[in-house]
Design a protein around this motif. Structure first.
Motif, short mmCIF file in Angstrom:
data_model
loop_
_atom_site.label_atom_id
_atom_site.label_comp_id
_atom_site.label_asym_id
_atom_site.label_seq_id
_atom_site.Cartn_x
_atom_site.Cartn_y
_atom_site.Cartn_z
N ALA A 44 78.42 -6.37 -84.62
CA ALA A 44 78.64 -7.71 -85.11
C ALA A 44 77.38 -8.14 -85.83
O ALA A 44 77.30 -9.02 -86.62
CB ALA A 44 78.85 -8.91 -84.09
N LEU A 45 76.13 -7.43 -85.41
CA LEU A 45 74.93 -7.86 -86.14
C LEU A 45 74.53 -6.90 -86.97
O LEU A 45 73.25 -7.11 -87.66
CB LEU A 45 73.79 -8.01 -84.95
CG LEU A 45 74.17 -9.05 -83.90
CD1 LEU A 45 72.97 -9.17 -82.85
CD2 LEU A 45 74.48 -10.40 -84.37
N ARG A 95 67.21 -13.27 -91.52
CA ARG A 95 67.54 -14.49 -91.10
C ARG A 95 69.11 -14.55 -90.75
O ARG A 95 69.48 -15.22 -89.73
CB ARG A 95 67.47 -15.31 -92.28
CG ARG A 95 65.76 -15.66 -92.53
CD ARG A 95 65.43 -16.77 -93.67
NE ARG A 95 64.06 -16.84 -93.81
CZ ARG A 95 63.24 -16.25 -94.75
NH1 ARG A 95 64.04 -15.88 -95.86
NH2 ARG A 95 62.10 -16.50 -94.80
N GLU A 96 69.94 -14.01 -91.74
CA GLU A 96 71.37 -14.16 -91.40
C GLU A 96 71.54 -13.47 -90.10
O GLU A 96 72.48 -14.01 -89.22
CB GLU A 96 72.13 -13.37 -92.53
CG GLU A 96 73.40 -13.39 -92.33
CD GLU A 96 74.32 -14.78 -92.30
OE1 GLU A 96 75.35 -15.13 -91.57
OE2 GLU A 96 73.54 -15.67 -93.03
N ALA A 101 72.93 -13.42 -84.20
CA ALA A 101 72.41 -13.11 -82.59
C ALA A 101 72.75 -14.22 -81.93
O ALA A 101 73.08 -14.27 -80.86
CB ALA A 101 71.25 -12.40 -82.86
N ARG A 102 72.15 -15.35 -82.30
CA ARG A 102 71.97 -16.89 -81.54
C ARG A 102 73.41 -17.29 -81.38
O ARG A 102 73.65 -17.47 -80.25
CB ARG A 102 71.27 -17.60 -82.42
CG ARG A 102 70.86 -19.05 -81.48
CD ARG A 102 70.13 -20.16 -82.22
NE ARG A 102 68.79 -19.57 -82.41
CZ ARG A 102 68.03 -19.31 -83.64
NH1 ARG A 102 69.04 -19.55 -84.77
NH2 ARG A 102 66.97 -18.98 -83.54
N GLU A 104 75.75 -15.33 -80.98
CA GLU A 104 76.72 -14.64 -80.28
C GLU A 104 76.08 -14.50 -78.61
O GLU A 104 76.58 -13.72 -78.00
CB GLU A 104 76.48 -13.00 -80.73
CG GLU A 104 77.39 -12.69 -82.02
CD GLU A 104 78.44 -12.36 -81.99
OE1 GLU A 104 78.95 -11.72 -80.74
OE2 GLU A 104 79.47 -12.92 -82.53
N GLY A 105 75.00 -15.45 -78.51
CA GLY A 105 74.56 -15.56 -77.36
C GLY A 105 73.44 -14.83 -76.73
O GLY A 105 72.88 -14.68 -75.72
N TRP A 106 72.81 -13.95 -77.72
CA TRP A 106 71.65 -13.35 -77.53
C TRP A 106 70.46 -14.20 -77.17
O TRP A 106 70.41 -15.17 -77.91
CB TRP A 106 71.23 -12.26 -78.56
CG TRP A 106 72.23 -11.15 -78.59
CD1 TRP A 106 73.42 -11.06 -79.02
CD2 TRP A 106 72.11 -10.09 -77.77
NE1 TRP A 106 74.10 -10.00 -78.87
CE2 TRP A 106 73.27 -9.15 -77.87
CE3 TRP A 106 71.19 -9.48 -76.90
CZ2 TRP A 106 73.66 -8.00 -77.17
CZ3 TRP A 106 71.47 -8.34 -76.29
CH2 TRP A 106 72.70 -7.40 -76.35
N LEU A 107 69.42 -13.90 -76.52
CA LEU A 107 68.24 -14.92 -76.11
C LEU A 107 67.20 -14.64 -76.95
O LEU A 107 66.26 -15.25 -77.05
CB LEU A 107 68.12 -15.08 -74.57
CG LEU A 107 69.25 -15.30 -73.70
CD1 LEU A 107 68.82 -15.28 -72.53
CD2 LEU A 107 70.01 -16.86 -74.17
N ARG A 108 66.84 -13.20 -77.08
CA ARG A 108 65.66 -12.48 -77.52
C ARG A 108 65.88 -11.46 -78.30
O ARG A 108 66.72 -10.60 -78.16
CB ARG A 108 64.51 -12.33 -76.20
CG ARG A 108 65.28 -11.28 -75.31
CD ARG A 108 64.39 -11.41 -73.98
NE ARG A 108 64.43 -12.64 -73.10
CZ ARG A 108 65.69 -12.70 -72.35
NH1 ARG A 108 66.23 -11.68 -72.27
NH2 ARG A 108 65.70 -13.70 -71.47
N VAL A 109 64.95 -11.13 -79.42
CA VAL A 109 65.04 -9.86 -80.26
C VAL A 109 63.47 -9.40 -80.19
O VAL A 109 62.62 -10.02 -80.00
CB VAL A 109 65.45 -10.30 -81.70
CG1 VAL A 109 65.39 -9.06 -82.49
CG2 VAL A 109 66.61 -11.09 -81.56
N MET A 110 63.55 -8.15 -80.13
CA MET A 110 62.17 -7.38 -80.41
C MET A 110 62.17 -6.41 -81.57
O MET A 110 63.28 -5.98 -81.90
CB MET A 110 61.77 -6.62 -79.00
CG MET A 110 62.61 -5.74 -78.74
SD MET A 110 61.95 -4.83 -77.35
CE MET A 110 60.36 -3.99 -78.05
N LEU A 111 61.02 -6.05 -82.08
CA LEU A 111 60.98 -4.93 -82.90
C LEU A 111 59.66 -4.18 -82.86
O LEU A 111 58.72 -4.70 -82.36
CB LEU A 111 61.36 -5.58 -84.37
CG LEU A 111 60.52 -6.48 -85.00
CD1 LEU A 111 59.19 -6.12 -85.42
CD2 LEU A 111 61.36 -7.20 -86.09
#
Length: 165
Positions: A44-45, A95-96, A101-102, A104-111
């Motif tokens: 979905a992302l 940005r999109e 992600a927010r 969809e209920g995700w709390l955090r992202v890393m890279l």
């Protein structure tokens, strides 16, 4: 006019060709790819950006990983076709996808990336989060999609088994 859509199964090889064009040979030897082995992307992302002729201009993918016992999104790869760079397509997809992600209920992202570029999207250095070697620890960045989501989250980044930690 750019059309942003969820990546479809039939887009896979075209997106892979874009990544091959944009990144150095051997990109799949990076430690972030070991975290993706045998793990399905977060469909979905995973987004594509196409122009009015349907030509692929940019793509972004996300994968689930674990930091300690916490579920985290790993952003990447993201690529913009060399003929379309400088048009803001990478920023548009970031940005999109972070908004999605927010939702969809995700709390955090890393890279793993350059702080000067990614800081404009809210990413900052993650101390205490350890990517597998040979990753430069200064390039491990994260953004909280909800306030405080990275507080107390430390440890090794590992593959998400069946999407869970």
């Amino acid at each position: 006019m750019i059309q942003i859509e969820e990546e479809r199964d039939e887009d896979w090889w075209e997106v892979e060709a874009l990544y091959d064009l944009c990144f150095a040979p051997g990109r799949e030897a990076l430690s972030s790819y070991r975290l993706r082995d045998g793990v399905a992307p977060v469909r979905a992302l995973c987004l594509t950006a196409r122009d009015e002729q349907g030509i692929l201009a940019s793509a972004i993918r996300f994968w689930p990983v674990c930091v300690g016992a916490q579920r985290v999104l790993l952003l990447g790869p993201i690529a913009v076709h060399p003929t379309r760079q400088g048009e803001g397509l990478g920023a548009l997809l970031i940005r999109e996808s972070l908004l999605l992600a927010r939702r969809e209920g995700w709390l955090r992202v890393m890279l793993v990336g350059d702080a000067p570029y990614y800081s404009r999207f809210g990413f900052s250095h993650l101390s205490g989060v350890e990517m597998p070697p040979p990753t430069n620890p200064d390039r491990v960045l994260g953004v909280a999609l909800v306030p405080g989501a990275w507080e107390g989250v430390t440890g090794q980044v590992t593959r998400a088994a069946e999407g869970a930690c």
